[in-house]
Design a protein around this motif. Structure first.
Motif, PDB file in Angstrom:
ATOM      1  N   SER A 104       0.829  -1.209   0.000  1.00  0.00           N
ATOM      2  CA  SER A 104       0.000   0.000   0.000  1.00  0.00           C
ATOM      3  C   SER A 104       0.862   1.256   0.000  1.00  0.00           C
ATOM      4  O   SER A 104       0.554   2.242  -0.681  1.00  0.00           O
ATOM      5  N   PHE A 105       1.964   1.235   0.758  1.00  0.00           N
ATOM      6  CA  PHE A 105       2.866   2.393   0.790  1.00  0.00           C
ATOM      7  C   PHE A 105       3.494   2.621  -0.590  1.00  0.00           C
ATOM      8  O   PHE A 105       3.663   3.756  -1.033  1.00  0.00           O
ATOM      9  N   GLY A 106       3.831   1.545  -1.284  1.00  0.00           N
ATOM     10  CA  GLY A 106       4.356   1.675  -2.642  1.00  0.00           C
ATOM     11  C   GLY A 106       3.357   2.340  -3.559  1.00  0.00           C
ATOM     12  O   GLY A 106       3.699   3.259  -4.319  1.00  0.00           O
ATOM     13  N   ALA A 107       2.098   1.885  -3.484  1.00  0.00           N
ATOM     14  CA  ALA A 107       1.043   2.491  -4.306  1.00  0.00           C
ATOM     15  C   ALA A 107       0.834   3.957  -3.931  1.00  0.00           C
ATOM     16  O   ALA A 107       0.674   4.824  -4.802  1.00  0.00           O
ATOM     17  N   SER A 108       0.849   4.255  -2.635  1.00  0.00           N
ATOM     18  CA  SER A 108       0.586   5.608  -2.161  1.00  0.00           C
ATOM     19  C   SER A 108       1.703   6.577  -2.523  1.00  0.00           C
ATOM     20  O   SER A 108       1.448   7.703  -2.948  1.00  0.00           O
ATOM     21  N   SER A 109       2.956   6.147  -2.336  1.00  0.00           N
ATOM     22  CA  SER A 109       4.068   7.040  -2.636  1.00  0.00           C
ATOM     23  C   SER A 109       4.125   7.346  -4.127  1.00  0.00           C
ATOM     24  O   SER A 109       4.363   8.484  -4.533  1.00  0.00           O
ATOM     25  N   MET A 110       3.867   6.338  -4.964  1.00  0.00           N
ATOM     26  CA  MET A 110       3.839   6.559  -6.414  1.00  0.00           C
ATOM     27  C   MET A 110       2.688   7.484  -6.777  1.00  0.00           C
ATOM     28  O   MET A 110       2.835   8.407  -7.587  1.00  0.00           O
ATOM     29  N   ALA A 111       1.528   7.251  -6.160  1.00  0.00           N
ATOM     30  CA  ALA A 111       0.355   8.083  -6.452  1.00  0.00           C
ATOM     31  C   ALA A 111       0.574   9.524  -6.010  1.00  0.00           C
ATOM     32  O   ALA A 111       0.140  10.466  -6.688  1.00  0.00           O
ATOM     33  N   LEU A 112       1.218   9.697  -4.867  1.00  0.00           N
ATOM     34  CA  LEU A 112       1.462  11.051  -4.356  1.00  0.00           C
ATOM     35  C   LEU A 112       2.254  11.872  -5.362  1.00  0.00           C
ATOM     36  O   LEU A 112       1.880  12.994  -5.712  1.00  0.00           O
ATOM     37  N   PHE A 113       3.338  11.306  -5.861  1.00  0.00           N
ATOM     38  CA  PHE A 113       4.183  12.042  -6.801  1.00  0.00           C
ATOM     39  C   PHE A 113       3.535  12.142  -8.184  1.00  0.00           C
ATOM     40  O   PHE A 113       3.666  13.158  -8.864  1.00  0.00           O
ATOM     41  N   ALA A 114       2.843  11.079  -8.613  1.00  0.00           N
ATOM     42  CA  ALA A 114       2.190  11.115  -9.924  1.00  0.00           C
ATOM     43  C   ALA A 114       1.084  12.150  -9.952  1.00  0.00           C
ATOM     44  O   ALA A 114       0.929  12.900 -10.925  1.00  0.00           O
ATOM     45  N   LYS A 115       0.293  12.217  -8.868  1.00  0.00           N
ATOM     46  CA  LYS A 115      -0.796  13.195  -8.816  1.00  0.00           C
ATOM     47  C   LYS A 115      -0.243  14.610  -8.732  1.00  0.00           C
ATOM     48  O   LYS A 115      -0.742  15.525  -9.389  1.00  0.00           O
ATOM     49  N   ALA A 116       0.785  14.792  -7.910  1.00  0.00           N
ATOM     50  CA  ALA A 116       1.386  16.118  -7.784  1.00  0.00           C
ATOM     51  C   ALA A 116       2.016  16.566  -9.101  1.00  0.00           C
ATOM     52  O   ALA A 116       1.796  17.689  -9.572  1.00  0.00           O
ATOM     53  N   GLY A 117       2.806  15.672  -9.729  1.00  0.00           N
ATOM     54  CA  GLY A 117       3.465  16.017 -10.987  1.00  0.00           C
ATOM     55  C   GLY A 117       2.476  16.279 -12.104  1.00  0.00           C
ATOM     56  O   GLY A 117       2.578  17.271 -12.840  1.00  0.00           O
ATOM     57  N   GLY A 118       1.482  15.382 -12.241  1.00  0.00           N
ATOM     58  CA  GLY A 118       0.466  15.574 -13.275  1.00  0.00           C
ATOM     59  C   GLY A 118      -0.347  16.831 -13.035  1.00  0.00           C
ATOM     60  O   GLY A 118      -0.699  17.556 -13.968  1.00  0.00           O
TER      61      GLY A 118
END
Length: 710
Positions: free
Chosen positions: A172-186
């Motif tokens: 879950s942390f892997g999914a969340s950390s990737m999502a955090l940066f992907a959402k912020a960057g996008g």
């Protein structure tokens, strides 16, 4: 036949595979829709190439971060590697990387279908609204099915292969950390381009929204894909995984306690069953979704959601009866789902241009941009109350409903809240389908204008785009509400992890050296310290993201001015005068990559520092403050941003002077402020809260044994 945990895990895998097959069928359906316009094909290729270029650069940057994070996890989690249990650390690191890969795939699938569906929806608009709607919706549904099936499959495989709930938190942390940066960057990319295109095009020059003369127009369309499709896909993938992970951590703990007492329990089986049924209900809802020619696309999208909601309620009730699950837990999950719909309706009231708030702000636009901003902020703040009450009521009702289980067990009550979160996210397949529909038809509208397909096609795509904006506000409210319940459940998971660590520490000592944690007392100075810091983090996080948009947009505005000044005939639209679209795409890409890491990294470092200073009590306060403040900011930003966006569109439809009027220019200013609110900071806060909670749970043992004042 005995319906044990393994039975429901296998069932979850089967239903996940069916959902993947459904996604593939929908992908092929969209792909074979007719498209022959050469101009649209050329523009679409620019959008697709720009989106893939950004995603490649973003993933390259994030892969380096994720590898470093995996190395740190390997050394320190779940316990320092030198303490001897090397296998547990390897499992944790691999689970983390597994989560990042699944999240990245979710974004890639979204980009792949969205850049096909936008062309199909654009060209179908020349034949009527029905076919254009179906192309947009089924394009979004590909992502909905793929994201939810991959999240259910990932969670099932991790628990099935490792039989370790801490590894599940790592996934879950892997999914969340990737999502955090992907959402912020996008989000930074898309709002850089959107703001720049609007300010120069609409406000300064008075040209249409998707006029091909504007150098930022392709970057704007690319941004719809990388922010609203790939970013939101990763965000909802993360929310779905986190809700299941939190529920399973508590469920396995409760099942273990029951087994030790010689009792049978099926709490973990129930989590898998309800999640699988939710995906099944979403599959049926997506495949039966229709809209008549001349129908209302907003009504069609909302009807799909309500049908799926009702189907989920019926199917889970049948499963509860058939498998002997707890009716109290079923009640908690249904409460979560119903409150999710209510939160969506509250968001709809404050963002739909048929409702009083949008029309009141549109009227205020006649008096200038200052009143646009003032009224929009006021209604945005007002909109937070119904949703906050809804989240609070659902958590309280689920807690009280489940508290009598296990003889008045707090753990069962917290498990009830986690199942309310699972219930709220149970139809996330349909939610993602509706959400991804929005940017697809937004792109389609741009392609219609740039491809000069005529006023009738533009009118149809305007109608579809307006529905997308309204429903997107509903889905964001739904996602924020689900995130709220999920992180409350993660607070319960944090307590479970801390208490398990205390049991282990007590077991190796002569006597009990630590008491288990039953809650967090705000009078405790350690808890209050964490509470204050946690409440401040969403504000700082939001500011860092929006300043990133601000800096990047200023660079792009300068580039647009340069092109209009230096390219002969561009401003006048003379034949042969072509903007340098790639320059704007490059500015948005490079700026987003540069700005996306610091804000996300700050939240992780802050969590670790608070834990080191005040121990687990401070972390409990930190998570609590972060939840309350984060939900408030997220709801305010998403709703006020959606309100300003639809205010602008309401004026553009011919109200209060229409396009190029003073009210319209004020509305564009409001939309410019609202863009980073609703598409950069607001939806990113959901993931920020989840990341904080997961980091706290994973590092609980460290904070127990090493802190300054705990």
């Amino acid at each position: 036949m005995v319906f044990n945990l393994q039975f429901f895990q296998v069932l979850s895998i089967i239903i996940s595979m069916l959902a993947f097959c459904t996604a593939f069928w929908l992908y092929r359906w969209v792909e074979v829709q007719p498209s022959s316009n050469q101009r649209i094909a050329e523009i679409s290729k620019l959008i697709r190439n720009g989106a893939n270029t950004f995603l490649t650069k973003e993933y390259r940057t994030l892969s380096r971060f994720c590898l470093v994070a995996a190395a740190v996890i390997l050394i320190f989690l779940p316990a320092p590697i030198w303490k001897g249990n090397i296998a547990a650390n390897i499992i944790m690191a691999v689970s983390y990387l597994f989560g990042t890969v699944f999240s990245a795939i979710a974004g890639k699938i979204g980009i792949s279908i969205a850049t096909i569906a936008n062309v199909k929806a654009a060209e179908a608009s020349t034949k009527g609204i029905k076919q254009s709607f179906m192309s947009g919706f089924r394009g979004g549904a590909v992502m909905g099915m793929a994201v939810v099936s991959s999240s259910l499959l990932g969670v099932t495989l991790v628990l099935l292969l490792t039989n370790n709930t801490t590894a599940l938190l790592g996934f879950s942390f892997g999914a969340s950390s990737m999502a955090l940066f992907a959402k912020a960057g996008g989000g930074i990319f898309t709002k850089t381009a959107d703001i720049s295109a609007d300010l120069v095009g609409k406000v300064e020059l008075g040209i249409p929204e998707d006029d091909p003369r504007n150098p930022a127009v392709i970057a704007d369309n690319v941004g719809d894909n990388v922010g609203d499709v790939a970013g939101m896909g990763a965000d909802l993938f993360d929310s779905n995984v986190a809700s299941m992970a939190a529920a399973l951590v508590m469920a396995v703990s409760l099942d273990g306690a029951c087994k030790a007492a010689g009792q049978t329990a099926n709490n973990a089986a129930m989590v898998f069953c309800y999640a699988a049924v939710g995906l099944l209900a979403s599959m049926v809802g997506v495949m039966t979704a229709r809209m008549k020619e001349g129908g209302d696309p907003t009504l069609a999208l909302n009807t799909n959601t309500y049908v799926t909601t009702g189907l989920y309620g019926v199917l889970t009730a049948a499963a509860t009866w058939a498998f002997g699950f707890s009716w109290r837990i079923w009640g908690a999950s249904v409460i979560g789902l119903l409150v999710g719909v209510i939160i969506g309706l509250a968001s709809d009231y404050f963002t739909d241009d048929k409702r009083p708030p949008v029309r009141a702000v549109a009227k205020a636009c006649e008096s200038g941009p200052a009143f646009t901003i003032l009224s929009g902020i006021s209604y945005g703040l007002m909109s937070t109350l119904p949703s906050m009450v809804g989240i609070g009521v659902s958590a309280l009702a689920a807690y009280k409903l489940c508290y009598p289980m296990g003889g008045g067990s707090v753990e069962y009550a917290m498990f009830g809240i986690s199942m309310a979160a699972v219930g709220m996210l149970s139809i996330v397949g349909m939610i993602i389908s509706n959400d991804a529909y929005g940017p697809i038809v937004d792109n389609a509208r741009g392609l219609v204008e740039m491809g000069d397909l005529g006023d009738k096609a533009l009118e149809i795509t305007d109608s579809l785009d307006s529905a997308g904006n309204t429903v997107k506000a509903v889905t964001k409210g739904f996602a924020i509400g689900a995130a709220g319940l999920t992180v409350i459940a993660l607070l319960g998971a944090f307590m479970s992890e801390v208490n398990a660590a205390i049991d282990e520490l007590n077991a190796v000592s002569a006597g009990a050296i630590m008491d288990k944690i039953a809650g967090f007392d705000v009078i405790n100075p350690n808890v209050f310290f964490g509470l204050l810091i946690g409440a401040a983090i969403p504000a700082l996080f939001s500011a860092m993201l929006m300043l990133g948009v601000d800096r990047n947009a200023q660079r792009m505005v300068s580039e647009i001015h340069r092109q209009f000044k230096e390219i002969p005939g561009l401003k006048e639209g003379k034949k042969g005068a072509v903007p340098e679209y790639d320059k704007c795409i490059e500015i948005a890409t490079d700026g987003a990559i540069k700005e996306l890491v610091p804000a996300g990294l700050m939240t992780i470092i802050a969590t670790l520092l608070v834990g080191v200073v005040g121990g687990v009590q401070s972390i409990g306060g930190f998570i609590t403050g972060n939840i309350v403040s984060g939900l408030l900011f997220a709801l305010f930003m998403s709703n006020s941003g959606g309100l300003w966006d639809n205010t602008k569109k309401y004026i553009e439809a011919g109200n209060h002077g229409g396009k190029n009027s003073p009210a319209h220019k004020a509305g564009v200013v409001g939309d410019t402020v609202g863009d980073p609110f609703k598409d950069t900071a607001g939806p990113s806060i959901n993931t920020q809260i989840t990341v904080v909670s997961l980091v706290a749970s994973l590092t609980a043992t460290i904070f127990l044994t090493f802190n300054l004042f705990g």
